[in-house]
Design a protein around this motif. Structure first.
Motif, PDB file in Angstrom:
ATOM      1  N   ALA A  57     -28.365  14.501 -12.865  1.00 14.87           N
ATOM      2  CA  ALA A  57     -27.557  15.600 -13.392  1.00 14.87           C
ATOM      3  C   ALA A  57     -26.920  16.408 -12.276  1.00 14.87           C
ATOM      4  O   ALA A  57     -25.802  16.916 -12.426  1.00 14.87           O
ATOM      5  CB  ALA A  57     -28.421  16.505 -14.267  1.00 14.87           C
ATOM      6  N   THR A  58     -27.603  16.521 -11.141  1.00 14.60           N
ATOM      7  CA  THR A  58     -27.122  17.346 -10.036  1.00 14.60           C
ATOM      8  C   THR A  58     -26.096  16.629  -9.170  1.00 14.60           C
ATOM      9  O   THR A  58     -25.077  17.210  -8.775  1.00 14.60           O
ATOM     10  CB  THR A  58     -28.298  17.804  -9.164  1.00 14.60           C
ATOM     11  OG1 THR A  58     -29.273  18.468  -9.974  1.00 14.60           O
ATOM     12  CG2 THR A  58     -27.842  18.747  -8.068  1.00 14.60           C
ATOM     13  N   LEU A  59     -26.336  15.359  -8.856  1.00 14.01           N
ATOM     14  CA  LEU A  59     -25.522  14.643  -7.872  1.00 14.01           C
ATOM     15  C   LEU A  59     -24.390  13.831  -8.486  1.00 14.01           C
ATOM     16  O   LEU A  59     -23.339  13.654  -7.865  1.00 14.01           O
ATOM     17  CB  LEU A  59     -26.412  13.736  -7.024  1.00 14.01           C
ATOM     18  CG  LEU A  59     -27.557  14.437  -6.271  1.00 14.01           C
ATOM     19  CD1 LEU A  59     -28.411  13.419  -5.540  1.00 14.01           C
ATOM     20  CD2 LEU A  59     -26.991  15.468  -5.298  1.00 14.01           C
ATOM     21  N   ASN A  60     -24.600  13.291  -9.685  1.00 21.12           N
ATOM     22  CA  ASN A  60     -23.517  12.561 -10.344  1.00 21.12           C
ATOM     23  C   ASN A  60     -22.568  13.565 -11.001  1.00 21.12           C
ATOM     24  O   ASN A  60     -22.971  14.675 -11.357  1.00 21.12           O
ATOM     25  CB  ASN A  60     -24.061  11.612 -11.409  1.00 21.12           C
ATOM     26  CG  ASN A  60     -24.950  10.539 -10.819  1.00 21.12           C
ATOM     27  OD1 ASN A  60     -24.738  10.096  -9.693  1.00 21.12           O
ATOM     28  ND2 ASN A  60     -25.951  10.105 -11.574  1.00 21.12           N
ATOM     29  N   SER A  61     -21.335  13.168 -11.171  1.00 20.25           N
ATOM     30  CA  SER A  61     -20.375  14.091 -11.793  1.00 20.25           C
ATOM     31  C   SER A  61     -19.428  13.336 -12.717  1.00 20.25           C
ATOM     32  O   SER A  61     -19.109  12.168 -12.497  1.00 20.25           O
ATOM     33  CB  SER A  61     -19.562  14.847 -10.732  1.00 20.25           C
ATOM     34  OG  SER A  61     -18.732  13.962 -10.010  1.00 20.25           O
ATOM     35  N   ASP A  62     -19.000  14.036 -13.758  1.00 22.78           N
ATOM     36  CA  ASP A  62     -18.040  13.511 -14.732  1.00 22.78           C
ATOM     37  C   ASP A  62     -17.117  14.670 -15.103  1.00 22.78           C
ATOM     38  O   ASP A  62     -17.460  15.517 -15.921  1.00 22.78           O
ATOM     39  CB  ASP A  62     -18.778  12.972 -15.958  1.00 22.78           C
ATOM     40  CG  ASP A  62     -17.856  12.327 -16.980  1.00 22.78           C
ATOM     41  OD1 ASP A  62     -16.634  12.471 -16.843  1.00 22.78           O
ATOM     42  OD2 ASP A  62     -18.362  11.681 -17.922  1.00 22.78           O
ATOM     43  N   LYS A  63     -15.948  14.714 -14.470  1.00 25.96           N
ATOM     44  CA  LYS A  63     -15.032  15.830 -14.640  1.00 25.96           C
ATOM     45  C   LYS A  63     -13.815  15.403 -15.446  1.00 25.96           C
ATOM     46  O   LYS A  63     -13.188  14.384 -15.143  1.00 25.96           O
ATOM     47  CB  LYS A  63     -14.564  16.354 -13.276  1.00 25.96           C
ATOM     48  CG  LYS A  63     -15.686  16.826 -12.359  1.00 25.96           C
ATOM     49  CD  LYS A  63     -15.135  17.218 -10.999  1.00 25.96           C
ATOM     50  CE  LYS A  63     -16.255  17.644 -10.051  1.00 25.96           C
ATOM     51  NZ  LYS A  63     -15.733  17.974  -8.701  1.00 25.96           N
ATOM     52  N   ALA A  64     -13.474  16.187 -16.445  1.00 23.65           N
ATOM     53  CA  ALA A  64     -12.282  15.933 -17.254  1.00 23.65           C
ATOM     54  C   ALA A  64     -11.383  17.163 -17.202  1.00 23.65           C
ATOM     55  O   ALA A  64     -11.847  18.292 -17.388  1.00 23.65           O
ATOM     56  CB  ALA A  64     -12.666  15.623 -18.697  1.00 23.65           C
TER      57      ALA A  64
END
Length: 1024
Positions: free
Chosen positions: A428-435
């Motif tokens: 949750a902290t290191l992976n990212s999913d930005k829209a």
């Protein structure tokens, strides 16, 4: 001669001196002040001398000055939108008047927005539900769909995913389609098909829901699922205002699931391993290791947080008799209750109305918005990419979040026994999913009055959306490493649509008893979508994220689609004696999505209403304020399928030609050149009753809808080379009743109390499936149920969303019980029992599965209470769903799923451990339940009653406290405060599958989507 001239000049001079005196003597000046019911000054109020064009507006302190001629009788008219008009006789006034305006409480004169126009509520022939926005003015709203939740009969609004920025699912009078969308059409300020995702709720002034064919047929091919008419705020002539709204609050997870702690987990793992490996002396944990364990890590606590949210809104409005404007600016930010998730949205809206001349009016509606969404990886399909929430539930509670060096622990342990998963907090902290979205909207209209009552209107507008999604998983995280040394993906999407509408209307009353309103028009709309996807793995560095996709092996693709819709429309409204009301509507739609011979669909409707109150035998019955009966019948359509299904499509491929590999194309679909419109015919019978001076208002409706020529994805045999083909076959029926009651219980100066209650029941039925009597449908997790299992069955005579599987009947307690039963199944004590429905002592998918639950509710309801005592106001919204079942996939995952994963806490105590120990849960490590697919012990009652919103408002004492503000109030709100339900999951308002193509029959399935939240906010609202 000279003397005569002097006398004449002297006479002229005297007359000149007398003229002002005579003029002043014939006029007088009126001074006044206008207050509201709370004794607060009202600026921008129209004050006019009756029968003349002499008028003015009150200033910021509610004061006006009006010079009027001396007449035998002088009456001034004081008026404002939303208030009862006052007439004051100032003939014998000493020049000073005080006027108090009361808010309008009756709804008989209300105007509602219908397709291509407005109508008085009392003149409606169709079924239209309206949201009383004045009662929720101070209540925080996260999305437009939430405005309708629990407030309109026949409308079910569900927030199935509470991830910040997620949308709501809206169903109006049931589910019409199987393979195509059942979403309603949204019309914003007359623009059909508008995107409401980034619409600022503060800008909305009215929401009207068109439900029956008479109301929706004007939108033809897009009206079958209902139409939601949204109107945004406009300026008011002579009434300048500045408003500021702000609220801030905190969110918490509504409920946590009770999981095993570290010691229970270790002991249960040892028990599971012993059951599965009875000849082995090995164990995952030694006795010494178990003895050292305590509670361990609560991974839900580590993943969840108290999250902040804030909203700021600034609005300007005003104008004069010729031009009016409205400008608003909004900023909304919401942190998610799962760490490293949030949503930010900004809006600027400008609406302008201008009267160019006596015959020409023009207007402009515009909005610019952006939103940024940082999404938590909440994957509802399970497996090694199951997502942070599922991993947090299944992860070993004996592992700390950080190792001895302070770095994140990498993956689950012990490795030889535990499920393969990475540290969920690290993910949750290191992976990212930005829209990110940027949206532009503009719609210009012009109206020309050709003659009295005859108007020509044209509009042209468009929407543009630029979307970008960046997903990054560094190689240092477990999920990133699993992708092959890191993962980066960028998806861009540009789509636009433009709309041109041209209408002509004629409004005329003849001989005071005949009134007609004629509408005719032509519209044309085009939609285009272009997307590019680029994915790379095996990253050479984690430093660049998605900023440079040349750092790994790339896999690129792009896609563009285009579709158009042309329409002719017409409507006739006829009133006879203001009591007999007729409506006839017709629309012809031509869509590029359908076959060459079926491009056009035709959608007529007719309606009749009888205002019985206007009849002589009821006119003098004072107890009845209004009574109207309504009846309508008509056809609407649905075209919500992907483009090009009626055409041959090809996909690029590479293949070997001789010794060389060459590029080519191969068919990608089995096209259907005869594809045509899905059509819904609907009957509506209803009445509207108001009694006791309109203090009690009741509306009731019965409806029946039949959808034929379903746009249905027919499954194909593997030998065809394709999975499915869209065809027109089958039919579905929805019928139901709706009841809405609004009451004004107390209406005194210091105490006002009104309530509203609505309830609706819908019964859905599959009438025909073409050559089939049934078909399996509904997605479930392929990780939980390998081998292509499904959740539901479509069966003629039954509703959509019927869960289908085996009936749980307890636990086999002993070998003796198994022998005496005569079963041919290979079972052992501790295995679950499933009913042998055909009595052949065996268990097979063909004969022993049945309907075990219902995904569609029996009825939905809502109740609002609005109580004002002096300066305090208490608003309460209660909303509920009854008679719905939920497929709780969490139960199979965390009761008897993967053998070496954490489980619900009750599994530790309730598992079968010998004859008589349990008749609800099988032995530890049991796999029979999972291998069979959906079973009745996974189905739970999802009915609930929820206190959705409670808001307490205090209006500050003005002008005593301050003369700066026109209005000022503070409020506190609690949302989702508590829920009465028997459901054991996070929340009964749930569905793990998105409302999108391929998922329309995947209903009421819970496999850990983003959990629902409780929200506590405080806010301030100021008017200048």
């Amino acid at each position: 001669m000279i003397a005569t001239i002097r006398k004449f000049c002297l006479l002229l001079f005297i007359l000149w001196l007398c003229l002002p005196y005579e003029s002043a003597a014939q006029q007088k000046r009126i001074f006044g002040k206008v207050f509201n019911a709370s004794n607060l000054p009202m600026p921008g109020i129209n004050v006019q001398l009756k029968g003349t064009n002499i008028g003015t507006f009150t200033d910021t302190k509610g004061v006006f000055t009006l010079t009027i001629p001396e007449t035998k009788q002088a009456i001034i008219v004081v008026s404002a939108v939303g208030f009862t008009t006052q007439e004051v006789d100032v003939t014998n006034s000493n020049g000073e008047v005080t006027v108090s305006l009361a808010e309008q409480v009756t709804q008989l004169g209300d105007v509602v927005v219908v397709g291509y126009g407005t109508a008085r509520k009392k003149d409606l022939t169709g079924s239209v539900g309206s949201v009383a926005l004045s009662s929720v003015d101070k209540t925080p709203v996260f999305g437009t769909g939430q405005l309708m939740q629990g407030r309109v009969a026949g409308v079910q609004v569900t927030q199935t995913n509470a991830q910040p920025g997620s949308s709501f699912t809206v169903r109006i009078r049931g589910t019409n389609s199987i393979s195509s969308s059942s979403d309603p059409l949204y019309v914003v300020d007359g623009y059909a098909g508008a995107d409401i995702a980034a619409l600022n709720p503060n800008d909305i002034v009215s929401v009207d829901v068109l439900k029956d064919a008479s109301a929706t047929a004007i939108y033809g091919s897009r009206g079958a699922n209902g139409v939601v008419m949204i109107t945004t705020r406009r300026g008011t002539a002579g009434r300048k205002s500045l408003t500021f709204d702000a609220y801030s609050g905190v969110q918490q997870v509504a409920k946590k699931l009770d999981m095993m702690d570290a010691k229970q987990y270790a002991e249960f793992m040892n028990e599971t391993y012993a059951n599965l490996n009875p000849t082995s002396s090995k164990r995952p944990f030694s006795d010494a290791q178990v003895a050292k364990l305590g509670k361990g890590t609560d991974w839900q606590d580590e993943l969840f947080r108290s999250a902040q949210m804030s909203n700021f809104n600034l609005g300007f409005s005003g104008g004069n008799t010729d031009s009016r404007y409205y400008l608003s600016m909004n900023y909304f930010t919401q942190d998610g209750i799962i760490i490293n998730s949030n949503y930010k949205r900004g809006n600027v809206r400008f609406n302008l109305d201008s009267k160019v001349s006596e015959k020409i009016k023009i207007g402009l509606n515009t909005q610019i918005s952006y939103d940024n969404q940082l999404r938590a990886n909440v994957n509802t399909t399970g497996g090694s990419t199951g997502g942070t929430l599922l991993d947090a539930l299944l992860f070993n509670p004996g592992i700390p979040v950080y190792d001895s060096t302070g770095a994140f622990t990498y993956q689950n342990d012990p490795k030889d026994y535990s499920i393969i998963a990475g540290n969920p907090v690290a993910a949750a902290t290191l992976n990212s999913d930005k829209a990110k979205n940027i949206r532009l909207f503009g719609n210009f209209f012009a109206e020309y009055e050709l003659a009295k009552g005859l108007k020509l209107r044209t509009s042209f507008g468009g929407e543009y959306r630029n979307y970008r999604n960046d997903v990054f998983r560094p190689s240092t995280t477990y999920l990133g490493a699993l992708s092959g040394g890191g993962y980066a993906q960028v998806v861009t999407n540009n789509n636009y649509n433009w709309l041109n509408e041209n209408t002509i209307t004629y409004d005329k009353t003849f001989n005071k008893i005949h009134s007609i309103n004629l509408l005719g028009g032509f519209t044309y709309q085009e939609f285009k979508n272009a997307s590019v996807t680029s994915t790379v793995t095996g990253l050479s560095t984690n430093m660049l994220g998605t900023d440079n996709l040349s750092i790994g092996g790339a896999n690129d693709g792009s896609n563009t689609t285009l579709n158009t819709l042309a329409s002719f429309l017409g409507r006739l409204n006829y009133r006879l004696l203001d009591r007999y009301l007729f409506t006839f509507t017709f629309r012809a739609d031509g869509s590029s999505r359908f076959g060459v011979n079926n491009k056009w669909g035709y959608f007529p409707s007719g309606a009749f209403a009888w205002r019985v109150k206007e009849e002589n035998f009821l006119k003098d019955v004072n107890a009845i304020s209004d009574l109207k009966f309504r009846a309508s019948y008509g056809a609407t359509g649905n075209q919500e399928i992907p483009s090009y299904l009626s055409l041959k499509q090809y996909q690029p491929n590479t293949y070997w030609l001789g010794q060389a590999r060459v590029n080519g194309f191969s068919p990608s679909n089995l096209y259907n050149p005869n594809l045509r419109w899905e059509s819904t015919s609907a009957l509506d019978l209803g009445f509207d009753l108001s009694v006791l001076d309109s203090r009690v208002q009741l509306s009731a409706d019965y409806y029946r809808k039949k959808t034929t020529k379903l746009l249905y994805d027919v499954l194909l045999p593997a030998t065809s080379g394709f999975n499915a083909m869209t065809q027109n076959l089958g039919s579905v029926q929805n019928q139901g009743i709706e009841l809405a009651i609004n009451t004004i219980n107390i209406d005194k100066k210091s105490i006002k109390w009104s309530t509203a209650f609505n309830i609706s029941a819908n019964r859905n039925k599959v009438l025909d499936l073409g050559p089939y009597t049934s078909q399996f449908t509904g997605n479930v997790s392929s990780n939980l149920f390998p081998g292509g299992k499904t959740s539901s069955i479509l069966q003629v005579g039954k509703p959509i969303g019927e869960f289908y599987g085996y009936v749980f009947d307890g636990i086999w307690q002993s070998t003796d019980q198994i022998t005496k039963s005569g079963t041919k199944q290979k079972v052992k004590p501790g295995d679950p029992i499933y009913k042998d429905l055909n009595g052949d002592n065996d268990l097979d998918a063909t004969n022993d599965r049945t309907i075990i639950g219902h995904a569609l509710p029996k009825f939905t309801y809502g109740f609002t209470s609005n109580l004002t005592v002096n300066r305090f106001n208490l608003y309460v919204l209660i909303q509920g769903v009854q008679g719905v079942d939920i497929l709780n996939e969490n139960k199979i995952e965390m009761e008897a799923g993967n053998a070496y994963a954490n489980k619900f806490a009750y599994v530790y105590t309730d598992t079968w451990r010998g004859e008589g120990t349990s008749n609800t849960l099988p032995s530890a490590g049991n796999t029979l339940r999972r291998n069979l697919g959906v079973t009745s012990d996974m189905i739970e009652n999802g009915s609930y009653l929820r206190f959705k919103t409670i808001t307490l408002t205090y209006d500050l004492p003005l002008p005593k406290l301050s003369t700066v503000f026109k209005t000022a109030s503070v409020y506190a709100t609690a949302q989702n405060l508590f829920t009465i339900t028997d459901y054991s999951g996070y929340d009964p308002e749930v569905n793990s599958y998105p409302n999108s193509q391929g998922n329309y029959t995947s209903l009421s399935v819970d496999y850990n989507p983003y959990p629902n939240i409780k929200t506590y906010t405080v806010g301030l609202k100021l008017g200048f």
